[in-house]
Design a protein around this motif. Structure first.
Motif, PDB file in Angstrom:
ATOM      1  N   PRO A 186     -13.061  -4.729 -18.322  1.00 27.76           N
ATOM      2  CA  PRO A 186     -12.571  -4.181 -17.332  1.00 27.76           C
ATOM      3  C   PRO A 186     -11.207  -4.556 -16.865  1.00 27.76           C
ATOM      4  O   PRO A 186     -10.534  -3.867 -16.267  1.00 27.76           O
ATOM      5  CB  PRO A 186     -14.031  -4.343 -16.281  1.00 27.76           C
ATOM      6  N   PHE A 187     -11.159  -6.201 -16.905  1.00 26.04           N
ATOM      7  CA  PHE A 187     -10.075  -6.793 -16.450  1.00 26.04           C
ATOM      8  C   PHE A 187      -8.916  -6.851 -17.360  1.00 26.04           C
ATOM      9  O   PHE A 187      -7.558  -7.245 -16.964  1.00 26.04           O
ATOM     10  CB  PHE A 187     -10.257  -8.142 -15.392  1.00 26.04           C
ATOM     11  N   GLY A 188      -9.136  -6.604 -18.603  1.00 26.21           N
ATOM     12  CA  GLY A 188      -8.169  -6.833 -19.826  1.00 26.21           C
ATOM     13  C   GLY A 188      -8.013  -8.532 -20.013  1.00 26.21           C
ATOM     14  O   GLY A 188      -7.887  -9.134 -19.110  1.00 26.21           O
ATOM     15  N   LEU A 189      -7.965  -8.806 -21.338  1.00 27.77           N
ATOM     16  CA  LEU A 189      -7.681  -9.960 -21.823  1.00 27.77           C
ATOM     17  C   LEU A 189      -6.193 -10.318 -21.850  1.00 27.77           C
ATOM     18  O   LEU A 189      -5.557  -9.534 -22.256  1.00 27.77           O
ATOM     19  CB  LEU A 189      -8.387 -10.403 -22.905  1.00 27.77           C
ATOM     20  N   THR A 190      -5.741 -11.251 -21.559  1.00 21.89           N
ATOM     21  CA  THR A 190      -4.487 -11.655 -21.850  1.00 21.89           C
ATOM     22  C   THR A 190      -4.071 -12.964 -22.880  1.00 21.89           C
ATOM     23  O   THR A 190      -5.144 -13.502 -23.260  1.00 21.89           O
ATOM     24  CB  THR A 190      -3.689 -12.350 -20.703  1.00 21.89           C
ATOM     25  N   MET A 191      -2.841 -12.991 -23.267  1.00 22.85           N
ATOM     26  CA  MET A 191      -2.567 -14.120 -24.223  1.00 22.85           C
ATOM     27  C   MET A 191      -3.181 -15.395 -23.852  1.00 22.85           C
ATOM     28  O   MET A 191      -3.551 -16.073 -24.460  1.00 22.85           O
ATOM     29  CB  MET A 191      -1.424 -13.916 -24.734  1.00 22.85           C
ATOM     30  N   GLY A 192      -2.577 -15.689 -22.429  1.00 24.77           N
ATOM     31  CA  GLY A 192      -2.929 -16.877 -21.907  1.00 24.77           C
ATOM     32  C   GLY A 192      -4.528 -17.144 -21.641  1.00 24.77           C
ATOM     33  O   GLY A 192      -4.930 -18.300 -21.937  1.00 24.77           O
ATOM     34  N   MET A 193      -5.403 -16.063 -21.467  1.00 27.79           N
ATOM     35  CA  MET A 193      -6.781 -16.315 -21.665  1.00 27.79           C
ATOM     36  C   MET A 193      -7.232 -16.674 -23.215  1.00 27.79           C
ATOM     37  O   MET A 193      -8.286 -17.687 -23.033  1.00 27.79           O
ATOM     38  CB  MET A 193      -7.573 -14.895 -21.243  1.00 27.79           C
ATOM     39  N   LEU A 194      -6.673 -15.903 -23.873  1.00 23.43           N
ATOM     40  CA  LEU A 194      -7.196 -16.110 -25.319  1.00 23.43           C
ATOM     41  C   LEU A 194      -6.917 -17.543 -25.741  1.00 23.43           C
ATOM     42  O   LEU A 194      -7.726 -18.248 -26.629  1.00 23.43           O
ATOM     43  CB  LEU A 194      -6.502 -15.020 -26.181  1.00 23.43           C
ATOM     44  N   LEU A 195      -5.837 -18.088 -25.336  1.00 22.71           N
ATOM     45  CA  LEU A 195      -5.219 -19.365 -25.790  1.00 22.71           C
ATOM     46  C   LEU A 195      -6.024 -20.560 -25.321  1.00 22.71           C
ATOM     47  O   LEU A 195      -6.020 -21.732 -25.780  1.00 22.71           O
ATOM     48  CB  LEU A 195      -3.764 -19.543 -25.738  1.00 22.71           C
ATOM     49  N   SER A 196      -6.600 -20.148 -24.006  1.00 24.54           N
ATOM     50  CA  SER A 196      -7.139 -21.240 -23.184  1.00 24.54           C
ATOM     51  C   SER A 196      -8.608 -21.401 -23.573  1.00 24.54           C
ATOM     52  O   SER A 196      -9.168 -22.327 -23.299  1.00 24.54           O
ATOM     53  CB  SER A 196      -6.946 -20.950 -21.675  1.00 24.54           C
ATOM     54  N   LEU A 197      -9.230 -20.419 -24.077  1.00 27.50           N
ATOM     55  CA  LEU A 197     -10.669 -20.312 -24.495  1.00 27.50           C
ATOM     56  C   LEU A 197     -10.830 -21.385 -25.468  1.00 27.50           C
ATOM     57  O   LEU A 197     -11.733 -22.139 -25.219  1.00 27.50           O
ATOM     58  CB  LEU A 197     -11.296 -18.972 -25.032  1.00 27.50           C
ATOM     59  N   PRO A 198     -10.389 -21.585 -26.475  1.00 32.80           N
ATOM     60  CA  PRO A 198     -10.624 -22.682 -27.341  1.00 32.80           C
ATOM     61  C   PRO A 198     -10.356 -24.050 -26.729  1.00 32.80           C
ATOM     62  O   PRO A 198     -10.878 -25.201 -27.108  1.00 32.80           O
ATOM     63  CB  PRO A 198      -9.499 -22.555 -28.562  1.00 32.80           C
ATOM     64  N   LEU A 199      -9.368 -24.095 -25.854  1.00 29.47           N
ATOM     65  CA  LEU A 199      -9.096 -25.304 -25.090  1.00 29.47           C
ATOM     66  C   LEU A 199     -10.207 -25.904 -24.299  1.00 29.47           C
ATOM     67  O   LEU A 199     -10.361 -26.851 -24.206  1.00 29.47           O
ATOM     68  CB  LEU A 199      -7.932 -25.258 -24.276  1.00 29.47           C
ATOM     69  N   VAL A 200     -10.878 -24.817 -23.852  1.00 34.21           N
ATOM     70  CA  VAL A 200     -12.022 -25.248 -22.956  1.00 34.21           C
ATOM     71  C   VAL A 200     -13.233 -25.414 -23.739  1.00 34.21           C
ATOM     72  O   VAL A 200     -14.073 -26.729 -23.306  1.00 34.21           O
ATOM     73  CB  VAL A 200     -12.471 -23.945 -22.071  1.00 34.21           C
ATOM     74  N   ALA A 201     -13.356 -24.932 -24.874  1.00 31.82           N
ATOM     75  CA  ALA A 201     -14.413 -25.422 -25.646  1.00 31.82           C
ATOM     76  C   ALA A 201     -14.262 -26.600 -26.495  1.00 31.82           C
ATOM     77  O   ALA A 201     -15.116 -27.555 -26.390  1.00 31.82           O
ATOM     78  CB  ALA A 201     -14.500 -24.322 -26.887  1.00 31.82           C
ATOM     79  N   ALA A 202     -12.915 -27.013 -26.700  1.00 30.49           N
ATOM     80  CA  ALA A 202     -12.655 -28.347 -27.281  1.00 30.49           C
ATOM     81  C   ALA A 202     -12.977 -29.233 -26.253  1.00 30.49           C
ATOM     82  O   ALA A 202     -13.485 -30.451 -26.497  1.00 30.49           O
ATOM     83  CB  ALA A 202     -11.248 -28.358 -27.723  1.00 30.49           C
TER      84      ALA A 202
END
Length: 282
Positions: free
Chosen positions: A250-266
């Protein structure tokens, strides 16, 4: 959308701080310099305070931080630029490769600078035989100063502005058309700079986190990643990229979100690793 409540962009803000003939000094460059210098000072304070490292002791010296600055600066600049070229606008730079070196025109990626700095620290730690996670734990809180100053410089430049908004603190940015927008640069300065610094300071000065290698690094990664993902809901995505999966999310994913997700997981893994019970043999 009503525009009466919108704030006009401050006309006294000029991206150029000083100009003497052909010499031009921009606030963007000064923000990087200020972030590195203040971060350098703060990292030395962390290393100089032995109480923060009890009971294990300090595994590095203030002199190590002095020598690290050159490595880290190269990692920030090279990694930030290469990250921007690869993640955000590869087609333009493929067509105009000489523009890759025009760093004074803007275009730096935090995630690229982050990876570049981590690589620089790994090489430095191996050369000096310093525990890598202890070194990163010292640098992580220091990075927040650069984030704070850098986002303020983005606001001065009138770039990386937010999505349309009817909030009373919305600004009409010169490059954003007549529509009032979220000052997402200020949101990031507050969350990624000030709030994240206070959180990390609490961990280092009140919880003794420096005695558990990797804990401060993990908190930084989770804190930055979550703050960046949150602000991405208000930030206008890069025009050449737009949204990813706009029809299914619904809100659309951005490049900033996609790059931050692995950072949160790590970061979550590092926190778990630092807090897990250590076997007696270790």
């Amino acid at each position: 959308m009503p525009t009466l409540l919108a704030l006009p962009f401050p006309t006294f803000l000029d991206p150029v701080a000083v100009q003497v003939g052909p010499l031009v000094v921009r606030w963007y460059a000064l923000a990087y310099i200020a972030g590195i210098l203040v971060g350098w000072w703060y990292a030395k304070r962390l290393v100089a305070d032995a109480r923060l490292w009890e009971p294990k002791g300090v595994p590095l010296t203030p002199a190590d931080i002095d020598d690290l600055v050159v490595y880290a600066t190269l990692g920030i600049i090279l990694g930030g630029r290469i990250g921007y070229v690869l993640f955000y606008d590869p087609l333009r730079f493929l067509a105009e490769p000489l523009q890759i070196f025009a760093v004074w025109t803007g275009g730096m990626s935090f995630h690229g600078g982050f990876l570049g700095t981590v690589l620089a620290m790994v090489l430095f730690a191996r050369a000096r035989k310093i525990p890598i996670w202890s070194l990163i734990d010292v640098v992580a809180p220091s990075v927040t100063f650069g984030l704070f100053f850098g986002r303020l410089a983005n606001f001065v430049n009138g770039e990386l502005f937010g999505r349309p908004s009817d909030m009373p603190w919305a600004f009409v940015f010169p490059a954003g058309g007549p529509v009032p927008r979220h000052p997402s640069q200020l949101y990031e300065a507050a969350l990624e700079g000030l709030v994240l610094f206070l959180v990390l300071r609490f961990f280092t000065h009140r919880l003794g986190a420096l005695a558990r290698p990797g804990l401060v690094s993990g908190v930084f990664a989770v804190g930055y990643g979550c703050a960046r993902i949150f602000v991405e809901f208000f930030r206008e995505p890069d025009i050449q990229l737009g949204y990813f999966l706009p029809d299914t999310v619904p809100f659309g994913l951005t490049m900033g979100m996609l790059l931050s997700l692995p950072l949160v997981a790590a970061g979550a893994y590092l926190i778990w690793r630092a807090l897990r019970p250590v076997p007696q043999a270790e």
